[in-house]
Scaffold this active site. Structure first.
Site, PDB file in Angstrom:
ATOM      1  N   PRO A  19     -17.550 -18.002  12.196  1.00  0.00           N
ATOM      2  CA  PRO A  19     -17.150 -18.860  13.310  1.00  0.00           C
ATOM      3  C   PRO A  19     -16.712 -18.114  14.562  1.00  0.00           C
ATOM      4  O   PRO A  19     -16.018 -17.092  14.474  1.00  0.00           O
ATOM      5  CB  PRO A  19     -15.977 -19.674  12.737  1.00  0.00           C
ATOM      6  CG  PRO A  19     -15.510 -18.905  11.557  1.00  0.00           C
ATOM      7  CD  PRO A  19     -16.716 -18.206  11.009  1.00  0.00           C
ATOM      8  N   ASN A  20     -17.153 -18.643  15.670  1.00  0.00           N
ATOM      9  CA  ASN A  20     -16.790 -18.188  17.024  1.00  0.00           C
ATOM     10  C   ASN A  20     -17.453 -16.866  17.423  1.00  0.00           C
ATOM     11  O   ASN A  20     -17.334 -16.451  18.576  1.00  0.00           O
ATOM     12  CB  ASN A  20     -15.253 -18.097  17.185  1.00  0.00           C
ATOM     13  CG  ASN A  20     -14.594 -19.438  16.969  1.00  0.00           C
ATOM     14  OD1 ASN A  20     -14.982 -20.411  17.598  1.00  0.00           O
ATOM     15  ND2 ASN A  20     -13.647 -19.517  16.051  1.00  0.00           N
ATOM     16  N   ARG A  27     -15.852 -14.509  24.672  1.00  0.00           N
ATOM     17  CA  ARG A  27     -14.601 -14.796  23.961  1.00  0.00           C
ATOM     18  C   ARG A  27     -13.665 -13.593  23.987  1.00  0.00           C
ATOM     19  O   ARG A  27     -14.022 -12.521  23.486  1.00  0.00           O
ATOM     20  CB  ARG A  27     -15.002 -15.091  22.514  1.00  0.00           C
ATOM     21  CG  ARG A  27     -13.869 -15.260  21.568  1.00  0.00           C
ATOM     22  CD  ARG A  27     -14.372 -15.193  20.132  1.00  0.00           C
ATOM     23  NE  ARG A  27     -13.273 -15.445  19.244  1.00  0.00           N
ATOM     24  CZ  ARG A  27     -13.251 -15.075  17.978  1.00  0.00           C
ATOM     25  NH1 ARG A  27     -14.274 -14.435  17.445  1.00  0.00           N
ATOM     26  NH2 ARG A  27     -12.211 -15.347  17.245  1.00  0.00           N
ATOM     27  N   TYR A  32     -12.608  -8.267  21.937  1.00  0.00           N
ATOM     28  CA  TYR A  32     -13.909  -8.119  21.270  1.00  0.00           C
ATOM     29  C   TYR A  32     -14.967  -7.399  22.110  1.00  0.00           C
ATOM     30  O   TYR A  32     -16.050  -7.125  21.614  1.00  0.00           O
ATOM     31  CB  TYR A  32     -14.435  -9.503  20.849  1.00  0.00           C
ATOM     32  CG  TYR A  32     -13.512 -10.201  19.864  1.00  0.00           C
ATOM     33  CD1 TYR A  32     -13.335  -9.701  18.578  1.00  0.00           C
ATOM     34  CD2 TYR A  32     -12.800 -11.345  20.226  1.00  0.00           C
ATOM     35  CE1 TYR A  32     -12.478 -10.323  17.672  1.00  0.00           C
ATOM     36  CE2 TYR A  32     -11.940 -11.979  19.332  1.00  0.00           C
ATOM     37  CZ  TYR A  32     -11.785 -11.455  18.064  1.00  0.00           C
ATOM     38  OH  TYR A  32     -10.933 -12.063  17.170  1.00  0.00           O
ATOM     39  N   ASN A  83     -19.264 -10.525   8.754  1.00  0.00           N
ATOM     40  CA  ASN A  83     -18.060 -10.738   9.548  1.00  0.00           C
ATOM     41  C   ASN A  83     -17.798 -12.236   9.472  1.00  0.00           C
ATOM     42  O   ASN A  83     -18.460 -13.024  10.168  1.00  0.00           O
ATOM     43  CB  ASN A  83     -18.239 -10.284  10.995  1.00  0.00           C
ATOM     44  CG  ASN A  83     -16.947 -10.440  11.801  1.00  0.00           C
ATOM     45  OD1 ASN A  83     -16.002 -11.088  11.358  1.00  0.00           O
ATOM     46  ND2 ASN A  83     -16.920  -9.847  12.981  1.00  0.00           N
ATOM     47  N   ALA A  86     -12.519 -15.876  11.254  1.00  0.00           N
ATOM     48  CA  ALA A  86     -11.237 -16.374  10.740  1.00  0.00           C
ATOM     49  C   ALA A  86     -11.316 -16.777   9.269  1.00  0.00           C
ATOM     50  O   ALA A  86     -10.292 -16.774   8.574  1.00  0.00           O
ATOM     51  CB  ALA A  86     -10.768 -17.552  11.590  1.00  0.00           C
ATOM     52  N   HIS A  89      -9.733 -14.701   6.486  1.00  0.00           N
ATOM     53  CA  HIS A  89      -8.310 -14.769   6.162  1.00  0.00           C
ATOM     54  C   HIS A  89      -7.947 -15.996   5.336  1.00  0.00           C
ATOM     55  O   HIS A  89      -6.824 -16.125   4.880  1.00  0.00           O
ATOM     56  CB  HIS A  89      -7.483 -14.778   7.461  1.00  0.00           C
ATOM     57  CG  HIS A  89      -7.926 -13.741   8.440  1.00  0.00           C
ATOM     58  ND1 HIS A  89      -7.917 -12.393   8.147  1.00  0.00           N
ATOM     59  CD2 HIS A  89      -8.450 -13.837   9.696  1.00  0.00           C
ATOM     60  CE1 HIS A  89      -8.378 -11.713   9.185  1.00  0.00           C
ATOM     61  NE2 HIS A  89      -8.718 -12.570  10.133  1.00  0.00           N
ATOM     62  N   ASP A  96     -15.377 -16.469  -3.576  1.00  0.00           N
ATOM     63  CA  ASP A  96     -16.033 -16.788  -4.851  1.00  0.00           C
ATOM     64  C   ASP A  96     -17.542 -16.562  -4.777  1.00  0.00           C
ATOM     65  O   ASP A  96     -18.148 -16.085  -5.738  1.00  0.00           O
ATOM     66  CB  ASP A  96     -15.740 -18.243  -5.248  1.00  0.00           C
ATOM     67  CG  ASP A  96     -14.304 -18.441  -5.725  1.00  0.00           C
ATOM     68  OD1 ASP A  96     -13.567 -17.436  -5.877  1.00  0.00           O
ATOM     69  OD2 ASP A  96     -13.917 -19.613  -5.948  1.00  0.00           O
ATOM     70  N   GLU A 107     -17.728  -5.784   4.564  1.00  0.00           N
ATOM     71  CA  GLU A 107     -16.965  -6.680   5.437  1.00  0.00           C
ATOM     72  C   GLU A 107     -16.752  -5.955   6.768  1.00  0.00           C
ATOM     73  O   GLU A 107     -16.329  -4.797   6.776  1.00  0.00           O
ATOM     74  CB  GLU A 107     -15.612  -6.981   4.765  1.00  0.00           C
ATOM     75  CG  GLU A 107     -14.675  -7.814   5.621  1.00  0.00           C
ATOM     76  CD  GLU A 107     -13.301  -8.021   4.952  1.00  0.00           C
ATOM     77  OE1 GLU A 107     -13.097  -7.552   3.804  1.00  0.00           O
ATOM     78  OE2 GLU A 107     -12.447  -8.632   5.592  1.00  0.00           O
ATOM     79  N   HIS A 109     -15.082  -6.151  10.733  1.00  0.00           N
ATOM     80  CA  HIS A 109     -14.292  -6.781  11.796  1.00  0.00           C
ATOM     81  C   HIS A 109     -14.418  -5.903  13.032  1.00  0.00           C
ATOM     82  O   HIS A 109     -14.228  -4.680  12.955  1.00  0.00           O
ATOM     83  CB  HIS A 109     -12.819  -6.907  11.413  1.00  0.00           C
ATOM     84  CG  HIS A 109     -12.621  -7.791  10.223  1.00  0.00           C
ATOM     85  ND1 HIS A 109     -12.745  -9.158  10.295  1.00  0.00           N
ATOM     86  CD2 HIS A 109     -12.375  -7.493   8.931  1.00  0.00           C
ATOM     87  CE1 HIS A 109     -12.562  -9.661   9.087  1.00  0.00           C
ATOM     88  NE2 HIS A 109     -12.341  -8.685   8.242  1.00  0.00           N
ATOM     89  N   SER A 111     -12.491  -6.098  15.743  1.00  0.00           N
ATOM     90  CA  SER A 111     -11.140  -5.693  16.161  1.00  0.00           C
ATOM     91  C   SER A 111     -10.387  -5.104  14.969  1.00  0.00           C
ATOM     92  O   SER A 111     -10.763  -5.334  13.810  1.00  0.00           O
ATOM     93  CB  SER A 111     -10.381  -6.911  16.707  1.00  0.00           C
ATOM     94  OG  SER A 111     -10.161  -7.870  15.675  1.00  0.00           O
ATOM     95  N   ARG A 116      -3.032  -6.747  14.905  1.00  0.00           N
ATOM     96  CA  ARG A 116      -2.923  -8.075  15.514  1.00  0.00           C
ATOM     97  C   ARG A 116      -1.931  -8.963  14.736  1.00  0.00           C
ATOM     98  O   ARG A 116      -1.100  -8.439  14.007  1.00  0.00           O
ATOM     99  CB  ARG A 116      -4.330  -8.679  15.599  1.00  0.00           C
ATOM    100  CG  ARG A 116      -5.276  -7.798  16.435  1.00  0.00           C
ATOM    101  CD  ARG A 116      -6.664  -8.382  16.534  1.00  0.00           C
ATOM    102  NE  ARG A 116      -6.645  -9.667  17.221  1.00  0.00           N
ATOM    103  CZ  ARG A 116      -7.671 -10.526  17.193  1.00  0.00           C
ATOM    104  NH1 ARG A 116      -8.794 -10.221  16.531  1.00  0.00           N
ATOM    105  NH2 ARG A 116      -7.584 -11.683  17.825  1.00  0.00           N
ATOM    106  N   ARG A 120      -3.694 -12.224  10.291  1.00  0.00           N
ATOM    107  CA  ARG A 120      -4.996 -11.536  10.175  1.00  0.00           C
ATOM    108  C   ARG A 120      -4.922 -10.337   9.227  1.00  0.00           C
ATOM    109  O   ARG A 120      -5.910  -9.640   9.018  1.00  0.00           O
ATOM    110  CB  ARG A 120      -5.468 -11.049  11.545  1.00  0.00           C
ATOM    111  CG  ARG A 120      -5.725 -12.179  12.529  1.00  0.00           C
ATOM    112  CD  ARG A 120      -6.274 -11.652  13.847  1.00  0.00           C
ATOM    113  NE  ARG A 120      -6.037 -12.605  14.897  1.00  0.00           N
ATOM    114  CZ  ARG A 120      -6.804 -13.671  15.175  1.00  0.00           C
ATOM    115  NH1 ARG A 120      -7.901 -13.895  14.487  1.00  0.00           N
ATOM    116  NH2 ARG A 120      -6.507 -14.506  16.149  1.00  0.00           N
TER     117      ARG A 120
HETATM  118  C1  DQA Z   1     -12.737 -10.821  13.558  1.00  0.00           C
HETATM  119  C2  DQA Z   1     -11.212 -10.829  13.350  1.00  0.00           C
HETATM  120  C3  DQA Z   1     -10.752 -12.197  12.884  1.00  0.00           C
HETATM  121  O1  DQA Z   1      -9.348 -12.186  12.690  1.00  0.00           O
HETATM  122  C4  DQA Z   1     -11.094 -13.243  13.902  1.00  0.00           C
HETATM  123  O2  DQA Z   1     -10.731 -14.526  13.443  1.00  0.00           O
HETATM  124  C5  DQA Z   1     -12.521 -13.217  14.309  1.00  0.00           C
HETATM  125  C6  DQA Z   1     -13.172 -11.922  14.505  1.00  0.00           C
HETATM  126  C7  DQA Z   1     -13.213  -9.484  14.152  1.00  0.00           C
HETATM  127  O3  DQA Z   1     -14.421  -9.264  14.141  1.00  0.00           O
HETATM  128  O4  DQA Z   1     -12.405  -8.697  14.656  1.00  0.00           O
HETATM  129  O5  DQA Z   1     -13.131 -14.237  14.565  1.00  0.00           O
HETATM  130  O6  DQA Z   1     -13.366 -10.981  12.316  1.00  0.00           O
END
Ligand code: DQA
Length: 152
Positions: A19-20, A27, A32, A83, A86, A89, A96, A107, A109, A111, A116, A120
């Site tokens: 998401p996002n 954003r 980012y 990735n 959110a 978390h 699962d 995995e 990320h 950031s 932070r 997170r």
């Molecule tokens: C993220 C870090 C997450 O905490 C956040 O919700 C994101 C991006 C990152 O790539 O740093 O959407 O996964």
């Protein structure tokens, strides 16, 4: 023995963004950066080509769709780069689904989540990931591909 067409290495690496992350570039650029998801996917595809790997890049804002893609990875992927945004978390469903895989899972990320907010600092995904790349910016995806290349 020759590798069969169904060998893990002949399958694409699934590069899944949650998401996002479709809003990368717009954003919170101070966190980012200014690189868009389309640019990241272009870089990942170029990196994959140089390593002789195939990639299948997808993004969804929906937890269930990410679960469906992880289940699809069980048969169709050689590895997963995820990735989950959110959902990293919060999502036991993604945990699962990943736990059913017997292929490498990285995995990512962009950031450094540990610098932070405290919400997170916990990932439901890390316990079922092969490894985690965090806080190195958008190059993290290409680094994940290198790690996977050395594993498969
Ligand atoms: C993220 C870090 C997450 O905490 C956040 O919700 C994101 C991006 C990152 O790539 O740093 O959407 O996964």
């Amino acid at each position: 023995m020759a590798k069969s067409s169904s060998s893990k290495a002949s399958k694409p690496v699934f590069v899944l963004n949650g998401p996002n992350l479709n809003l990368l570039g717009q954003r919170e650029p101070e966190i980012y950066g200014s690189t868009t998801l389309a640019e990241i996917e272009k870089q990942v595809k170029a990196k994959a080509k140089s390593l002789g790997l195939a990639v299948d890049c997808r993004q969804s804002n929906h937890e269930g769709e990410l679960v469906d893609w992880i289940q699809e990875a069980r048969v169709k992927a050689s590895a997963v780069i995820l990735n989950a945004g959110a959902y990293s978390h919060t999502s036991i469903a993604i945990h699962d689904a990943l736990a059913t895989l017997d292929i490498p899972v990285v995995e990512v990320h962009i950031s450094n989540v540990y610098k932070r907010e405290s919400f997170r600092h916990h990932s439901t995904i890390s316990p079922v990931a092969t490894g985690v790349i965090c806080g190195l910016g958008t190059i993290g995806y290409a680094l994940a591909l290198e790690a996977i290349h050395s594993k498969i």
